[in-house]
Design a protein around this motif. Structure first.
Motif, short mmCIF file in Angstrom:
data_model
loop_
_atom_site.label_atom_id
_atom_site.label_comp_id
_atom_site.label_asym_id
_atom_site.label_seq_id
_atom_site.Cartn_x
_atom_site.Cartn_y
_atom_site.Cartn_z
N SER A 179 38.27 39.86 45.71
CA SER A 179 39.36 39.44 44.82
C SER A 179 40.67 39.52 45.58
O SER A 179 41.17 40.61 45.87
CB SER A 179 39.40 40.32 43.57
OG SER A 179 40.50 39.98 42.75
N ARG A 200 43.57 35.52 41.54
CA ARG A 200 44.25 35.99 40.34
C ARG A 200 45.56 35.22 40.19
O ARG A 200 46.50 35.44 40.95
CB ARG A 200 44.52 37.50 40.46
CG ARG A 200 43.25 38.30 40.80
CD ARG A 200 43.54 39.79 40.93
NE ARG A 200 44.59 40.10 41.88
CZ ARG A 200 44.41 40.29 43.19
NH1 ARG A 200 43.20 40.19 43.72
NH2 ARG A 200 45.43 40.59 43.97
N VAL A 201 45.62 34.33 39.23
CA VAL A 201 46.76 33.43 39.08
C VAL A 201 47.39 33.63 37.71
O VAL A 201 46.71 33.50 36.68
CB VAL A 201 46.33 31.96 39.27
CG1 VAL A 201 47.53 31.04 39.11
CG2 VAL A 201 45.69 31.76 40.65
N ILE A 215 46.18 43.47 47.35
CA ILE A 215 47.45 42.78 47.11
C ILE A 215 48.26 42.96 48.39
O ILE A 215 48.81 44.03 48.64
CB ILE A 215 48.21 43.37 45.91
CG1 ILE A 215 47.34 43.35 44.65
CG2 ILE A 215 49.52 42.61 45.69
CD1 ILE A 215 47.95 44.12 43.49
N PHE A 236 46.96 31.74 46.87
CA PHE A 236 45.52 31.76 46.63
C PHE A 236 44.75 30.78 47.53
O PHE A 236 43.58 31.01 47.84
CB PHE A 236 45.19 31.52 45.15
CG PHE A 236 45.48 30.13 44.63
CD1 PHE A 236 44.56 29.11 44.78
CD2 PHE A 236 46.66 29.87 43.95
CE1 PHE A 236 44.81 27.84 44.28
CE2 PHE A 236 46.92 28.61 43.45
CZ PHE A 236 45.99 27.59 43.62
N MET A 259 47.03 35.23 44.93
CA MET A 259 47.71 35.06 43.65
C MET A 259 48.40 33.69 43.64
O MET A 259 48.12 32.85 44.49
CB MET A 259 48.68 36.22 43.42
CG MET A 259 47.94 37.56 43.32
SD MET A 259 48.97 38.99 42.87
CE MET A 259 49.83 39.28 44.42
N SER A 260 49.30 33.46 42.70
CA SER A 260 49.86 32.12 42.52
C SER A 260 50.41 31.53 43.81
O SER A 260 50.24 30.34 44.08
CB SER A 260 50.98 32.16 41.46
OG SER A 260 50.45 32.39 40.17
N HIS A 317 54.33 41.75 49.91
CA HIS A 317 54.90 40.48 49.43
C HIS A 317 55.73 39.77 50.49
O HIS A 317 55.93 38.56 50.43
CB HIS A 317 55.75 40.70 48.17
CG HIS A 317 57.03 41.44 48.42
ND1 HIS A 317 58.19 40.80 48.75
CD2 HIS A 317 57.33 42.75 48.37
CE1 HIS A 317 59.16 41.68 48.91
NE2 HIS A 317 58.66 42.89 48.68
N VAL A 368 45.81 35.54 34.88
CA VAL A 368 46.51 36.81 34.66
C VAL A 368 47.53 36.62 33.53
O VAL A 368 48.56 35.97 33.71
CB VAL A 368 47.19 37.29 35.95
CG1 VAL A 368 47.92 38.61 35.70
CG2 VAL A 368 46.14 37.47 37.05
#
Length: 227
Positions: free
Chosen positions: A195, A214-215, A168, A202, A198-199, A171, A37
């Motif tokens: 999908s 998605r990183v 997503i 993951f 993320m960082s 958070h 990303v």
């Protein structure tokens, strides 16, 4: 260490972690793709990642993606670009022209805009339906209670171009239940692409069946201060 060297080193580390996580889940590491990303980072950082062997990238903003990627395709013809952010209907045509995949199909109005854009452009990227697994009012994605119907409608309308689902998680929540929900939803509809992750999470996503992670910051570093 130069930016190019640090990006190459970070990519190597992320690929190792992906492979380790996949094997730990009894999966083939090649079943998990890495979306780098690059939002808010300069084209030079994208080139550094390309030179380190990365070919799949994600951008949130169509205008930013259009400024960075088209002129790199001659040099790197196997480059793949995903639009991963919430997509405005008035950006649909530009997105259809430049993207290999749009990961954020989430409402009927966007389906209509993408259909019109595909007719005009003569091409349709692959599509993922974005599911708002946390039913967060401020976040893009079809609501969980409406997801089955919207996924079915999307598959009827766009056929094999609908490849899977994206989410997503909130958070501040444990992402694992959200990942499991999305993977189960994809399986129920026979969709191969999931999908998620993320960082920061993951590896948990891979354990739950992610086929794309998605990183961004773990590869490119913190977003530039002006972003």
């Amino acid at each position: 260490m130069s930016t190019s060297a640090s990006i190459a080193q970070a990519l190597s580390g992320i690929r190792t972690r992906i492979a380790t996580s996949a094997r730990g889940a009894g999966r083939d590491p090649s079943s998990v793709g890495l979306v780098a990303v690059s939002k808010f980072h300069p084209q030079s950082s994208v080139i550094a990642a390309l030179e380190a062997g990365q070919r799949l990238f994600g951008e949130n903003r169509v205008q930013e993606a259009a400024a960075k990627f088209p002129d790199l395709r001659d040099r790197f013809p196997d480059l793949k670009l995903h639009i991963i952010g919430g997509l405005q209907t008035n950006k649909a045509l530009e997105a259809v022209k430049i993207a290999d995949m749009i990961e954020s199909l989430d409402r009927p109005a966007l389906s209509d805009a993408l259909a019109r854009a595909a007719d005009k452009a003569g091409r349709l990227p692959q599509l993922l339906v974005q599911v708002n697994t946390g039913d967060e009012s401020q976040k893009s994605g079809v609501r969980l209670e409406e997801a089955d119907a919207f996924i079915t409608d999307s598959m009827t309308r766009f056929g094999a171009s609908v490849r899977g689902l994206m989410c997503i998680p909130p958070h501040d929540a444990d992402p694992t239940p959200h990942f499991r929900t999305l993977a189960g939803l994809a399986a129920r509809h026979g969709l191969p692409v999931v999908s998620m992750g993320m960082s920061a999470d993951f590896e948990a996503a891979i354990a739950c069946g992610a086929t794309l992670v998605r990183v961004g910051s773990a590869i490119f570093g913190a977003r530039p201060a002006h972003a």
